[in-house]
Design a protein around this motif. Sequence first.
Motif, PDB file in Angstrom:
ATOM      1  N   PHE A  90       0.845  -1.187   0.000  1.00 42.72           N
ATOM      2  CA  PHE A  90       0.000   0.000   0.000  1.00 42.72           C
ATOM      3  C   PHE A  90       0.886   1.245   0.000  1.00 42.72           C
ATOM      4  O   PHE A  90       1.595   1.528   0.959  1.00 42.72           O
ATOM      5  N   LEU A  91       0.868   1.991  -1.111  1.00 46.16           N
ATOM      6  CA  LEU A  91       1.660   3.204  -1.272  1.00 46.16           C
ATOM      7  C   LEU A  91       0.744   4.392  -1.543  1.00 46.16           C
ATOM      8  O   LEU A  91       0.937   5.149  -2.481  1.00 46.16           O
ATOM      9  N   GLY A  92      -0.281   4.535  -0.719  1.00 42.55           N
ATOM     10  CA  GLY A  92      -1.138   5.709  -0.849  1.00 42.55           C
ATOM     11  C   GLY A  92      -0.349   6.989  -0.670  1.00 42.55           C
ATOM     12  O   GLY A  92      -0.680   8.032  -1.257  1.00 42.55           O
ATOM     13  N   ALA A  93       0.705   6.951   0.132  1.00 43.94           N
ATOM     14  CA  ALA A  93       1.569   8.108   0.351  1.00 43.94           C
ATOM     15  C   ALA A  93       2.697   8.118  -0.673  1.00 43.94           C
ATOM     16  O   ALA A  93       3.880   8.031  -0.346  1.00 43.94           O
ATOM     17  N   HIS A  94       2.312   8.189  -1.938  1.00 43.07           N
ATOM     18  CA  HIS A  94       3.277   8.277  -3.040  1.00 43.07           C
ATOM     19  C   HIS A  94       3.598   9.744  -3.302  1.00 43.07           C
ATOM     20  O   HIS A  94       4.749  10.172  -3.208  1.00 43.07           O
ATOM     21  N   VAL A  95       2.565  10.499  -3.646  1.00 47.36           N
ATOM     22  CA  VAL A  95       2.641  11.965  -3.715  1.00 47.36           C
ATOM     23  C   VAL A  95       1.301  12.498  -3.237  1.00 47.36           C
ATOM     24  O   VAL A  95       0.333  11.752  -3.097  1.00 47.36           O
ATOM     25  N   VAL A  96       1.239  13.806  -3.026  1.00 50.16           N
ATOM     26  CA  VAL A  96      -0.026  14.446  -2.670  1.00 50.16           C
ATOM     27  C   VAL A  96      -0.798  14.694  -3.961  1.00 50.16           C
ATOM     28  O   VAL A  96      -0.285  15.322  -4.893  1.00 50.16           O
ATOM     29  N   PRO A  97      -2.026  14.188  -4.087  1.00 53.44           N
ATOM     30  CA  PRO A  97      -2.788  14.356  -5.333  1.00 53.44           C
ATOM     31  C   PRO A  97      -3.251  15.799  -5.512  1.00 53.44           C
ATOM     32  O   PRO A  97      -3.277  16.585  -4.553  1.00 53.44           O
ATOM     33  N   PRO A  98      -3.623  16.177  -6.740  1.00 54.56           N
ATOM     34  CA  PRO A  98      -3.980  17.572  -7.025  1.00 54.56           C
ATOM     35  C   PRO A  98      -5.084  18.123  -6.143  1.00 54.56           C
ATOM     36  O   PRO A  98      -5.049  19.298  -5.758  1.00 54.56           O
ATOM     37  N   GLU A  99      -6.066  17.301  -5.807  1.00 56.66           N
ATOM     38  CA  GLU A  99      -7.189  17.806  -5.006  1.00 56.66           C
ATOM     39  C   GLU A  99      -6.794  18.140  -3.568  1.00 56.66           C
ATOM     40  O   GLU A  99      -7.557  18.776  -2.840  1.00 56.66           O
ATOM     41  N   PHE A 100      -5.585  17.712  -3.160  1.00 56.76           N
ATOM     42  CA  PHE A 100      -5.077  18.057  -1.834  1.00 56.76           C
ATOM     43  C   PHE A 100      -3.870  18.996  -1.920  1.00 56.76           C
ATOM     44  O   PHE A 100      -3.115  19.124  -0.956  1.00 56.76           O
ATOM     45  N   ALA A 101      -3.697  19.656  -3.051  1.00 59.65           N
ATOM     46  CA  ALA A 101      -2.553  20.560  -3.228  1.00 59.65           C
ATOM     47  C   ALA A 101      -2.519  21.607  -2.119  1.00 59.65           C
ATOM     48  O   ALA A 101      -3.534  22.244  -1.816  1.00 59.65           O
ATOM     49  N   PHE A 119       6.750   7.571   0.188  1.00 65.08           N
ATOM     50  CA  PHE A 119       7.814   8.261  -0.539  1.00 65.08           C
ATOM     51  C   PHE A 119       8.268   9.424   0.332  1.00 65.08           C
ATOM     52  O   PHE A 119       7.667  10.495   0.333  1.00 65.08           O
ATOM     53  N   CYS A 120       9.336   9.207   1.098  1.00 68.78           N
ATOM     54  CA  CYS A 120       9.857  10.218   2.014  1.00 68.78           C
ATOM     55  C   CYS A 120      10.928  11.013   1.273  1.00 68.78           C
ATOM     56  O   CYS A 120      12.097  10.611   1.222  1.00 68.78           O
ATOM     57  N   GLU A 121      10.527  12.132   0.695  1.00 70.47           N
ATOM     58  CA  GLU A 121      11.417  12.867  -0.201  1.00 70.47           C
ATOM     59  C   GLU A 121      10.879  14.273  -0.365  1.00 70.47           C
ATOM     60  O   GLU A 121       9.680  14.521  -0.173  1.00 70.47           O
ATOM     61  N   ARG A 122      11.754  15.190  -0.732  1.00 69.46           N
ATOM     62  CA  ARG A 122      11.260  16.533  -1.038  1.00 69.46           C
ATOM     63  C   ARG A 122      10.275  16.446  -2.198  1.00 69.46           C
ATOM     64  O   ARG A 122      10.466  15.684  -3.141  1.00 69.46           O
ATOM     65  N   GLY A 123       9.209  17.206  -2.111  1.00 70.72           N
ATOM     66  CA  GLY A 123       8.169  17.129  -3.121  1.00 70.72           C
ATOM     67  C   GLY A 123       7.145  16.055  -2.860  1.00 70.72           C
ATOM     68  O   GLY A 123       6.165  15.936  -3.594  1.00 70.72           O
ATOM     69  N   ALA A 124       7.368  15.261  -1.811  1.00 70.13           N
ATOM     70  CA  ALA A 124       6.414  14.196  -1.469  1.00 70.13           C
ATOM     71  C   ALA A 124       6.040  14.338   0.011  1.00 70.13           C
ATOM     72  O   ALA A 124       5.219  15.188   0.359  1.00 70.13           O
ATOM     73  N   PHE A 125       6.647  13.537   0.905  1.00 68.98           N
ATOM     74  CA  PHE A 125       6.284  13.562   2.320  1.00 68.98           C
ATOM     75  C   PHE A 125       7.536  13.710   3.180  1.00 68.98           C
ATOM     76  O   PHE A 125       8.561  13.063   2.903  1.00 68.98           O
TER      77      PHE A 125
END
Length: 399
Positions: A167-178, A206-212
Amino acid sequence: MVSEPAATSTLLDGIGLLVTMDPAMGDGTALGALPDAALVMAGGRVVWVGPSASAPVSDVRIDLDGRCVIPGFVDSHAHLMFAGDRVGEFAARMAGRPYTAGGIQSTVAATRAASDDDLASNASRLIMEMRTQGTTTVEVKSGYGLTVEDEARALRLARRLTAETTFLGAHVVPPEFAGRPDAYVDLVTGAMLEACAPHARWIDVFCERGAFDVDQAREVLRAGMARGLMPRLHANQLGPGGGVALGCEVGAASVDHCTHLSDADVAALADSGTVATLLPGVEFSTRTPYPDARRLLDAGVVLALATDCNPGSSYTSSMAFCLALAVREMRMTPAEALWAATAGGARALRRTDVGALTPGRPADLVVLEAPTYDYLAYRPGVPLVSSVWVRGERVAPPR
């Protein structure tokens, strides 16, 4: 050497070099390489290995005429539940545009619009590509839906193809949660986790700049662990950060990418036993610096190799290609790279049944059209897989 074959057994005889991954066998190295060998399979498992001259009589005998046999590759990091491709992004990147994680959003849009049949068909196609190239165990992540419904369906479909679902729901923040990453983390750790946990074995972020960031990633991992999922994470790909330290802190099975590491990161990996999974297909596809595998190996870190097969940053399904890159670009020996692509991948998935060929284990193996495994790096890009066996059944090439 060990056990006797059961009924309906198959003998692979005339093996030029058998790689068992048991140091007690063969040459005494980590590969446990046994020359002039034979192997007997029955009931889907290896039941005997030893010198060809001592091979027991079996129901079926196949003479491999000096070919090398290795365990099936264990690909512990792949993103196969997606629709569309990003070939335009790749071409632009090769023309000089630097890689960022932003392109994921185009895959999210295509994946949300795809039908279940389209997603399942694409993933099945990629798994067949992997299988014909020697991969017998593969992990599959979600992460391109980023809604409760789309993440849950990705994992439900993936579970039909492999037991190793993440489960990788925390891949990136989707547009609707920008601009509202914390609100999205609340969704990931709440309703999304509840919908996805029944279909997953692992929790990833994804623990990285631009992600989480580290705090958000810790919250995601701990929530998943509380629901019985085991942790792994993407970290230190795009730059230095606290992801590796977090992975070691929570006891992650694997921290993946590990491109930008401090001395403290390397020491933490060595001390914790957390596997560092390296993904050289990414550096090839993004034209960025490769991880320093030699530094990690010399420090005693356990390494795995995986494809990171995905449409944006590493659209390869070939573990052999990644192995060759590891040897050429990351200063690994062919033996170290093969171990990382088989036994190392098994460690990254906390599996004790795959990644080796010893009595009692599943008969997941690859016959190479070559006398030794060195040819995988020596002849990069050449289709050296003669046949692939999963649970004692030949699955490639098709009969």
